[in-house]
Every structure is written in C-alpha cells, then in structure tokens.
Motif scaffolding. Structure first.
Motif, PDB file in Angstrom:
ATOM      1  N   HIS A  27       0.835  -1.205   0.000  1.00  0.00           N
ATOM      2  CA  HIS A  27       0.000   0.000   0.000  1.00  0.00           C
ATOM      3  C   HIS A  27       0.872   1.258   0.000  1.00  0.00           C
ATOM      4  CE1 HIS A  27      -3.314  -2.578   2.084  1.00  0.00           C
ATOM      5  NE2 HIS A  27      -3.079  -2.951   0.836  1.00  0.00           N
ATOM      6  N   VAL A  28       1.937   1.234   0.772  1.00  0.00           N
ATOM      7  CA  VAL A  28       2.858   2.373   0.808  1.00  0.00           C
ATOM      8  C   VAL A  28       3.497   2.572  -0.569  1.00  0.00           C
ATOM      9  CG1 VAL A  28       5.024   3.239   1.805  1.00  0.00           C
ATOM     10  CG2 VAL A  28       3.283   2.236   3.298  1.00  0.00           C
ATOM     11  N   GLU A  29       3.869   1.463  -1.209  1.00  0.00           N
ATOM     12  CA  GLU A  29       4.461   1.551  -2.554  1.00  0.00           C
ATOM     13  C   GLU A  29       3.456   2.116  -3.556  1.00  0.00           C
ATOM     14  OE1 GLU A  29       5.788  -2.429  -3.428  1.00  0.00           O
ATOM     15  OE2 GLU A  29       7.244  -2.402  -1.790  1.00  0.00           O
ATOM     16  N   ARG A  30       2.201   1.684  -3.470  1.00  0.00           N
ATOM     17  CA  ARG A  30       1.176   2.209  -4.375  1.00  0.00           C
ATOM     18  C   ARG A  30       0.958   3.701  -4.144  1.00  0.00           C
ATOM     19  NH1 ARG A  30      -2.815  -2.400  -3.266  1.00  0.00           N
ATOM     20  NH2 ARG A  30      -2.046  -4.003  -4.664  1.00  0.00           N
TER      21      ARG A  30
ATOM     22  N   TYR B   6      -9.448   5.578   1.583  1.00  0.00           N
ATOM     23  CA  TYR B   6      -9.237   5.077   0.227  1.00  0.00           C
ATOM     24  C   TYR B   6     -10.489   5.231  -0.636  1.00  0.00           C
ATOM     25  CZ  TYR B   6      -4.562   3.386   1.194  1.00  0.00           C
ATOM     26  OH  TYR B   6      -3.237   3.323   1.498  1.00  0.00           O
ATOM     27  N   GLY B   7     -11.656   5.052  -0.044  1.00  0.00           N
ATOM     28  CA  GLY B   7     -12.889   5.255  -0.796  1.00  0.00           C
ATOM     29  C   GLY B   7     -13.021   6.694  -1.269  1.00  0.00           C
ATOM     30  N   THR B   8     -12.703   7.630  -0.383  1.00  0.00           N
ATOM     31  CA  THR B   8     -12.749   9.046  -0.736  1.00  0.00           C
ATOM     32  C   THR B   8     -11.727   9.374  -1.810  1.00  0.00           C
ATOM     33  OG1 THR B   8     -13.571   9.677   1.442  1.00  0.00           O
ATOM     34  CG2 THR B   8     -12.412  11.378   0.189  1.00  0.00           C
TER      35      THR B   8
ATOM     36  N   GLU C 148      -6.836   6.179  -9.694  1.00  0.00           N
ATOM     37  CA  GLU C 148      -8.091   5.542  -9.285  1.00  0.00           C
ATOM     38  C   GLU C 148      -7.928   4.025  -9.201  1.00  0.00           C
ATOM     39  OE1 GLU C 148     -12.747   5.119 -10.754  1.00  0.00           O
ATOM     40  OE2 GLU C 148     -11.332   6.266 -11.984  1.00  0.00           O
ATOM     41  N   GLU C 149      -7.260   3.446 -10.184  1.00  0.00           N
ATOM     42  CA  GLU C 149      -7.048   1.991 -10.202  1.00  0.00           C
ATOM     43  C   GLU C 149      -6.168   1.550  -9.026  1.00  0.00           C
ATOM     44  OE1 GLU C 149      -7.087  -1.926 -10.757  1.00  0.00           O
ATOM     45  OE2 GLU C 149      -8.439  -0.510 -11.739  1.00  0.00           O
ATOM     46  N   LEU C 150      -5.083   2.260  -8.783  1.00  0.00           N
ATOM     47  CA  LEU C 150      -4.200   1.914  -7.662  1.00  0.00           C
ATOM     48  C   LEU C 150      -4.943   2.009  -6.332  1.00  0.00           C
ATOM     49  CD1 LEU C 150      -0.992   3.794  -8.852  1.00  0.00           C
ATOM     50  CD2 LEU C 150      -1.242   1.309  -8.643  1.00  0.00           C
ATOM     51  N   LEU C 151      -5.708   3.065  -6.164  1.00  0.00           N
ATOM     52  CA  LEU C 151      -6.463   3.263  -4.918  1.00  0.00           C
ATOM     53  C   LEU C 151      -7.563   2.212  -4.773  1.00  0.00           C
ATOM     54  CD1 LEU C 151      -6.566   7.130  -5.192  1.00  0.00           C
ATOM     55  CD2 LEU C 151      -5.292   5.835  -3.464  1.00  0.00           C
ATOM     56  N   SER C 152      -8.168   1.812  -5.884  1.00  0.00           N
ATOM     57  CA  SER C 152      -9.194   0.759  -5.856  1.00  0.00           C
ATOM     58  C   SER C 152      -8.611  -0.571  -5.411  1.00  0.00           C
ATOM     59  CB  SER C 152      -9.839   0.595  -7.235  1.00  0.00           C
ATOM     60  OG  SER C 152     -10.634   1.703  -7.548  1.00  0.00           O
ATOM     61  N   GLN C 153      -7.418  -0.894  -5.917  1.00  0.00           N
ATOM     62  CA  GLN C 153      -6.762  -2.150  -5.509  1.00  0.00           C
ATOM     63  C   GLN C 153      -6.554  -2.173  -4.002  1.00  0.00           C
ATOM     64  OE1 GLN C 153      -3.123  -2.142  -7.760  1.00  0.00           O
ATOM     65  NE2 GLN C 153      -4.058  -3.062  -9.561  1.00  0.00           N
ATOM     66  N   THR C 154      -6.064  -1.068  -3.468  1.00  0.00           N
ATOM     67  CA  THR C 154      -5.808  -1.015  -2.029  1.00  0.00           C
ATOM     68  C   THR C 154      -7.108  -1.066  -1.252  1.00  0.00           C
ATOM     69  OG1 THR C 154      -3.756   0.186  -2.383  1.00  0.00           O
ATOM     70  CG2 THR C 154      -4.711   0.302  -0.182  1.00  0.00           C
ATOM     71  N   LEU C 155      -8.123  -0.344  -1.700  1.00  0.00           N
ATOM     72  CA  LEU C 155      -9.417  -0.375  -1.018  1.00  0.00           C
ATOM     73  C   LEU C 155      -9.961  -1.798  -0.959  1.00  0.00           C
ATOM     74  CD1 LEU C 155     -11.829   0.993   0.326  1.00  0.00           C
ATOM     75  CD2 LEU C 155     -12.717   1.510  -1.957  1.00  0.00           C
ATOM     76  N   GLU C 156      -9.871  -2.522  -2.056  1.00  0.00           N
ATOM     77  CA  GLU C 156     -10.347  -3.914  -2.077  1.00  0.00           C
ATOM     78  C   GLU C 156      -9.577  -4.776  -1.075  1.00  0.00           C
ATOM     79  OE1 GLU C 156     -10.153  -5.225  -6.157  1.00  0.00           O
ATOM     80  OE2 GLU C 156     -11.570  -3.660  -6.781  1.00  0.00           O
TER      81      GLU C 156
ATOM     82  N   GLU D 284      -8.102  -3.695   1.681  1.00  0.00           N
ATOM     83  CA  GLU D 284      -8.497  -3.278   3.030  1.00  0.00           C
ATOM     84  C   GLU D 284      -9.848  -3.898   3.388  1.00  0.00           C
ATOM     85  OE1 GLU D 284      -6.295  -2.090   4.814  1.00  0.00           O
ATOM     86  OE2 GLU D 284      -5.138  -0.561   3.782  1.00  0.00           O
ATOM     87  N   GLU D 285     -10.763  -3.926   2.440  1.00  0.00           N
ATOM     88  CA  GLU D 285     -12.077  -4.538   2.690  1.00  0.00           C
ATOM     89  C   GLU D 285     -11.935  -6.036   2.953  1.00  0.00           C
ATOM     90  OE1 GLU D 285     -14.792  -1.425   0.069  1.00  0.00           O
ATOM     91  OE2 GLU D 285     -14.020  -3.244  -0.902  1.00  0.00           O
ATOM     92  N   ALA D 286     -11.064  -6.697   2.212  1.00  0.00           N
ATOM     93  CA  ALA D 286     -10.837  -8.131   2.417  1.00  0.00           C
ATOM     94  C   ALA D 286     -10.219  -8.394   3.791  1.00  0.00           C
ATOM     95  CB  ALA D 286      -9.942  -8.691   1.309  1.00  0.00           C
ATOM     96  N   THR D 287      -9.299  -7.536   4.203  1.00  0.00           N
ATOM     97  CA  THR D 287      -8.697  -7.686   5.533  1.00  0.00           C
ATOM     98  C   THR D 287      -9.748  -7.515   6.614  1.00  0.00           C
ATOM     99  OG1 THR D 287      -6.524  -6.969   4.782  1.00  0.00           O
ATOM    100  CG2 THR D 287      -6.981  -6.734   7.138  1.00  0.00           C
ATOM    101  N   ASP D 288     -10.604  -6.509   6.467  1.00  0.00           N
ATOM    102  CA  ASP D 288     -11.675  -6.288   7.431  1.00  0.00           C
ATOM    103  C   ASP D 288     -12.583  -7.516   7.511  1.00  0.00           C
ATOM    104  OD1 ASP D 288     -13.274  -4.597   9.240  1.00  0.00           O
ATOM    105  OD2 ASP D 288     -14.751  -4.670   7.613  1.00  0.00           O
ATOM    106  N   GLU D 289     -12.929  -8.071   6.357  1.00  0.00           N
ATOM    107  CA  GLU D 289     -13.792  -9.254   6.324  1.00  0.00           C
ATOM    108  C   GLU D 289     -13.106 -10.448   6.992  1.00  0.00           C
ATOM    109  OE1 GLU D 289     -16.893 -11.709   6.026  1.00  0.00           O
ATOM    110  OE2 GLU D 289     -16.954  -9.561   5.630  1.00  0.00           O
ATOM    111  N   SER D 290     -11.809 -10.621   6.747  1.00  0.00           N
ATOM    112  CA  SER D 290     -11.113 -11.756   7.367  1.00  0.00           C
ATOM    113  C   SER D 290     -11.004 -11.571   8.878  1.00  0.00           C
ATOM    114  CB  SER D 290      -9.743 -11.986   6.728  1.00  0.00           C
ATOM    115  OG  SER D 290      -8.850 -10.961   7.052  1.00  0.00           O
ATOM    116  N   LEU D 291     -10.847 -10.335   9.331  1.00  0.00           N
ATOM    117  CA  LEU D 291     -10.841 -10.083  10.781  1.00  0.00           C
ATOM    118  C   LEU D 291     -12.205 -10.388  11.388  1.00  0.00           C
ATOM    119  CD1 LEU D 291      -8.747  -6.793  10.880  1.00  0.00           C
ATOM    120  CD2 LEU D 291      -8.079  -8.990  11.904  1.00  0.00           C
ATOM    121  N   THR D 292     -13.263 -10.022  10.680  1.00  0.00           N
ATOM    122  CA  THR D 292     -14.615 -10.339  11.158  1.00  0.00           C
ATOM    123  C   THR D 292     -14.793 -11.848  11.270  1.00  0.00           C
ATOM    124  OG1 THR D 292     -15.573  -8.321  10.252  1.00  0.00           O
ATOM    125  CG2 THR D 292     -17.091 -10.159  10.621  1.00  0.00           C
ATOM    126  N   GLN D 293     -14.379 -12.568  10.245  1.00  0.00           N
ATOM    127  CA  GLN D 293     -14.489 -14.031  10.262  1.00  0.00           C
ATOM    128  C   GLN D 293     -13.694 -14.636  11.416  1.00  0.00           C
ATOM    129  OE1 GLN D 293     -16.431 -16.082   8.386  1.00  0.00           O
ATOM    130  NE2 GLN D 293     -17.328 -14.189   7.617  1.00  0.00           N
TER     131      GLN D 293
END
Length: 166
Positions: free
Chosen positions: A54-57, A116-118, A132-140, A142-151
């Motif tokens: 994410h830092v590299e992006r 990232y959404g903003t 936009e594409e780079l930020l979208s990749q990171t947002l996705e 982050e969302e996956a990490t949040d979902e895995s933490l929820t699980q």
C-alpha cells in the motif's frame, strides 16, 4: 493550504493516508507479537506485507500527480493506534486480548477504507484513471482484511475469550 480545491484536498488526504500506512507498518509487528491466537498473528503478519505494498502504491500515486511522497501527521490514526496500544497494555495476558486486538485492527481498517474510498472517488472526478485503479486495488485489499478479521472474530477469537473467561 496552498491549493484550496479538489486537487489540493486530494494531495493533502494522500499525505494523510501515507502517514497512516507508515504508522500502521510500525504497529503491526507489535500486535502480531502480543496476539495469542496463531491465526491472528498470521493475519497481522500478512497484513504487514500488504501494507508495505500500500505504501508503494501511494508512492506511485504521488508520482502520478507530480509530487514527492510526503506524510502529514494524522491525529485520527494516531488516536486509533494509541487505543490499540492501550488494549495491549490493559488486557495483556487476558483471554480478551485477542478480541480487543481484532477490534483495534478493525478500527484501523475502517479508517483506511474511508480514506481510500474518498481518494478513489476524487481520483475519478479528477480524471486520474491510473491513480483511481491503484487506490481501488488497495481499497479492495483493506475490505478483504476487514472481512477476514470479522471471520476470525466470529469463528474463534470472541468465543475463545468468552470460554476462557468462564
């Protein structure tokens, strides 16, 4: 602010999340060390690798807008990380520690998803397709990490904290 328009706000917010990601990079190893669940340790270690990407992006996005990567102190992420450190201190050795770590990590994720959404939406408005594409990749991610933490919380961590406390 030198440039009080959407481009200026985009740049300032980019600086903010750049600071946040770098601060998170420093916090994740400590969280992994104190986590009691091997699954949670692994999740923090995996996310550290993602955060490096994410830092590299973000550096690429800075380059795309003709700016050098520069952080701007973000009191919001400082506060969220301070809360996580308080959980680590207050619940050290407690069965509830991992549940608190997941909650703290999700607070970080939710902050990142908001930023990232903003930034992605602003990049779209500004016609910055590559950004936009780079930020979208990171947002996705982050969302996956949040979902895995929820699980992780729902399938083991919260139950383990409850079971050990009884």
């Amino acid at each position: 602010m030198k440039n009080p328009n959407l481009e200026g706000m985009f740049h300032e917010t980019l600086r903010d999340i750049y600071y946040a990601e770098r601060r998170i990079l420093k916090a994740l190893p400590k969280m992994a060390r104190v986590a009691q669940s091997e699954y949670l340790k692994a999740a923090f270690e995996k996310h550290r690798g993602e955060t490096e990407t994410h830092v590299e992006r973000l550096a690429q996005v800075f380059e795309l807008i003709g700016k050098r990567p520069q952080a701007k102190t973000c009191p919001a992420i400082d506060g969220i990380i301070d809360e996580g450190e308080e959980v680590m201190e207050s619940f050290k050795g407690s069965p509830a520690l991992d549940a608190g770590l997941v909650a703290a990590a999700q607070a970080v994720e939710h902050y990142e998803m908001a930023r990232y959404g903003t930034l992605r939406a602003w990049a779209a408005c500004l016609g910055m397709t590559e950004a936009e594409e780079l930020l979208s990749q990171t947002l996705e991610e982050e969302e996956a990490t949040d979902e895995s933490l929820t699980q992780l919380a729902e399938t083991s961590v919260n139950e383990a904290a409850l079971r050990q406390a009884a």
